[in-house]
Enzyme design. Structure first.
Site, short mmCIF file in Angstrom:
data_model
loop_
_atom_site.label_atom_id
_atom_site.label_comp_id
_atom_site.label_asym_id
_atom_site.label_seq_id
_atom_site.Cartn_x
_atom_site.Cartn_y
_atom_site.Cartn_z
N ARG A 46 81.49 34.74 0.65
CA ARG A 46 82.46 33.67 0.94
C ARG A 46 81.95 32.28 0.55
NH1 ARG A 46 84.23 35.49 6.76
NH2 ARG A 46 82.11 36.23 6.51
N LYS A 152 73.59 52.02 6.48
CA LYS A 152 73.88 52.33 7.86
C LYS A 152 74.17 51.04 8.64
CE LYS A 152 70.42 52.39 10.93
NZ LYS A 152 69.57 51.22 11.06
N ASP A 181 69.70 55.74 3.41
CA ASP A 181 68.78 55.75 4.55
C ASP A 181 67.45 55.36 3.92
OD1 ASP A 181 66.69 56.52 6.29
OD2 ASP A 181 68.12 57.73 7.40
N HIS A 182 67.05 54.11 4.15
CA HIS A 182 65.93 53.62 3.33
C HIS A 182 64.62 54.38 3.59
CE1 HIS A 182 64.91 51.23 6.90
NE2 HIS A 182 63.73 51.01 6.36
N LYS A 186 61.03 55.90 0.92
CA LYS A 186 59.61 55.57 1.09
C LYS A 186 58.75 56.61 0.36
CE LYS A 186 60.25 53.26 5.55
NZ LYS A 186 59.76 51.90 5.54
N GLU A 220 57.34 50.29 16.60
CA GLU A 220 57.37 48.97 15.97
C GLU A 220 56.83 47.93 16.94
OE1 GLU A 220 60.97 48.39 13.13
OE2 GLU A 220 61.77 49.32 14.94
N ASP A 239 70.26 53.39 16.26
CA ASP A 239 69.64 52.59 15.21
C ASP A 239 68.58 53.37 14.43
OD1 ASP A 239 69.20 50.03 13.90
OD2 ASP A 239 67.29 49.93 14.97
N HIS A 244 67.11 57.69 10.61
CA HIS A 244 65.76 57.79 10.03
C HIS A 244 64.94 58.97 10.58
CE1 HIS A 244 66.86 53.98 8.45
NE2 HIS A 244 66.50 53.24 9.46
N LYS A 347 60.76 49.52 20.15
CA LYS A 347 60.37 48.19 19.68
C LYS A 347 59.42 47.54 20.68
CE LYS A 347 64.39 47.44 16.84
NZ LYS A 347 63.80 47.61 15.51
#
Ligand code: BG6
Length: 502
Positions: A46, A152, A181-182, A186, A220, A239, A244, A347
């Protein structure tokens, strides 16, 4: 395919994903000569920007986020003319005519038809409108040349995932849809397939006769950061585990595919998800636990708890969203009957590490008395995905000395010690695969739905039992007590890879 002219149209061109991941990945692919000679990157959003403004932005992003460091002037100068920008409101069907015209212009300049990749780096509520508007403008009709990439979350639950898949299915054929799905991009994750299926010694051991249990742990150190707006409606199960971690589980548990092709590999992964034991409300209580971080200290820095962050970001300060989840799964088939798979993620934990641990059974009869043995007697295969990239096989060995004492030692394959080349970023691998039309590392629609189907009873049960003693773990811990209990009651404990390098 590599040599075919290609246009990447990036919706959300001014967004975070493009800045941090897509633009640096495309730039590195360019530097390494993976992109065709005739290619264009068309950003849209935008914000009103000119081509030059947009180029300048990407230049800064690449300098900051590319693994190859700051762009060299000469290389940047040859890359920049491939980059364009169109300010557009994706909700307005008319603006799509502009893309159509731009594609035609480029094609006439190149004097051949181009492949067009629509990358939806936007919030998921825009997926349907963009897909529909692309179709209305006649931009999706050529199934051989057009592809759509989505990130995702693919749905918020089973029903919404089905709706989205159905909508995309009305416009695109499955072979045109790339669900990212990153984790699958890997390097170390791809290597699990090489390790399992290119080595004869693994397969005979890879089953319930030798394997006692499996752990998949993605911890993480960072908190949720400024993503509360998204995260609070999601939580750790949606998440991370739904996508993953379950994808990792599939790669560990799948049957050997007949060939390394997208359909074969993805079909074997769906088989795993279908074989996974479904939860009942009672088994959820027994097999799934959650947590939320409170305040604390991480490496000398005081950090707020999730609820404080929620309050700061205008989200419910009494939020019961989980920032930690651990679940025990079973795969009910011949290979895995009775072998628990423990998955955990969270996390603000003590360390960032993604590790798969496969623990083998004890020897059937030990000739060594306990006094000679290490406490860790079982072989373990430890696949470390990040930050350490390694595969370790823990075996028993005799400690040097005149007496006979055994201890566990590691046989190690370590990327850093073995290869000089830097591993590519997951997005480089995945974007190249989209360009090449290879869907092996992308999620098929039915995979996504099976994974949702599997976790739905947990989500529903947690939704119905909102009152938690949250927060129940402090920053810099390994998560809540309940997560220890989940695995300890089976006689195991969570494995943590010692820090080998820092
Ligand atoms: C994303 C999640 O998909 O993966 C994030 O939304 C998470 O919450 C991230 O932090 C982890 O990815 P990586 O590659 O840093 O392990």
């Amino acid at each position: 395919l590599k040599s075919q002219p290609t246009i990447f149209i990036i919706f959300g061109g001014t967004g975070d994903l493009n800045a941090r991941k897509l633009a640096p990945a495309l730039y590195n692919l360019y530097l390494e000569h993976w992109l065709p000679e005739q290619f264009a990157i068309v950003g849209t959003g935008r914000t009103k920007l000119t081509d030059d403004d947009f180029r300048e932005r990407l230049h800064k992003d690449i300098d900051q986020f590319s693994r190859s460091g700051k762009a060299k002037a000469e290389q940047w100068d040859s890359f920049a003319p491939h980059v364009h920008y169109y300010p557009a409101d994706v909700q307005n069907a008319d603006t799509y005519q502009i893309f159509g015209e731009h594609i035609k212009e480029l094609e006439s300049e190149w004097q051949q038809p181009a492949n067009v990749i629509y990358y939806l780096a936007v919030a998921p509520n825009f997926f349907p409108i963009i897909a529909e508007n692309l179709a209305k403008a006649g931009l999706t009709a050529d199934a051989e040349r057009t592809r759509i990439v989505i990130e995702k979350p693919i749905g918020h639950d089973l029903e919404s995932a089905k709706e989205l898949n159905a909508l995309l299915g009305r416009i695109f054929q499955e072979k045109q849809i790339y669900r990212i799905d990153h984790y699958l991009g890997k390097e170390t994750v791809q290597n699990i397939m090489a390790f399992r299926f290119a080595n004869a010694i693994m397969e005979p051991l890879w089953n319930r006769n030798y394997i006692e249990h499996v752990q998949i742990s993605v911890t993480e150190q960072l908190g949720v950061g400024d993503r509360l707006g998204y995260y609070d409606g999601s939580g750790a199960l949606r998440d991370m585990i739904q996508n993953h971690l379950l994808q990792l589980l599939c790669i560990v548990a799948m049957e050997p595919p007949v060939s390394f092709t997208a359909e074969e590999v993805r079909a074997r992964k769906v088989d795993v998800l279908r074989a996974m034991r479904r939860f009942t409300p009672e088994s959820v209580r027994d097999m799934a636990v959650r947590g939320q971080y409170g305040p604390g200290w991480i490496e000398g820095q005081q950090v707020p708890g999730y609820r404080q962050e929620a309050e700061q970001q205008g989200v419910n300060p009494q939020s019961n969203t989980e920032t930690f989840a651990a679940v025990k799964f079973f795969v009910d088939n011949w290979r895995w009957q009775g072998v628990p798979f423990y998955l955990r993620t969270g996390k603000r934990l003590h360390r960032t590490a993604s590790v798969i641990t496969i623990q083998f059974k004890e020897v059937p009869h030990s000739i060594f008395p306990s006094s000679m043995m290490d406490t860790q007697r079982q072989n373990r295969l430890i696949i470390s995905i990040q930050p350490e990239m390694s595969i370790r096989l823990q075996v028993q060995a005799k400690r040097p000395g005149v007496d006979m004492v055994l201890n566990a030692v590691d046989m190690v394959f370590d990327y850093k010690g073995t290869y000089v080349a830097q591993a590519p970023e997951a997005y480089e691998t995945l974007l190249l695969d989209v360009l090449l039309g290879d869907q092996t590392l992308f999620m098929r629609g039915d995979q996504v739905e099976e994974a949702w189907d599997l976790v739905m009873p947990i989500l529903t049960s947690w939704q119905n039992r909102v009152s938690q003693n949250f927060p129940n773990y402090s920053a810099d811990s390994w998560g809540p007590e309940v997560a220890e209990a989940l695995i300890a009651k089976d006689g195991f404990h969570w494995f943590t890879l010692p820090l080998h390098d820092k």
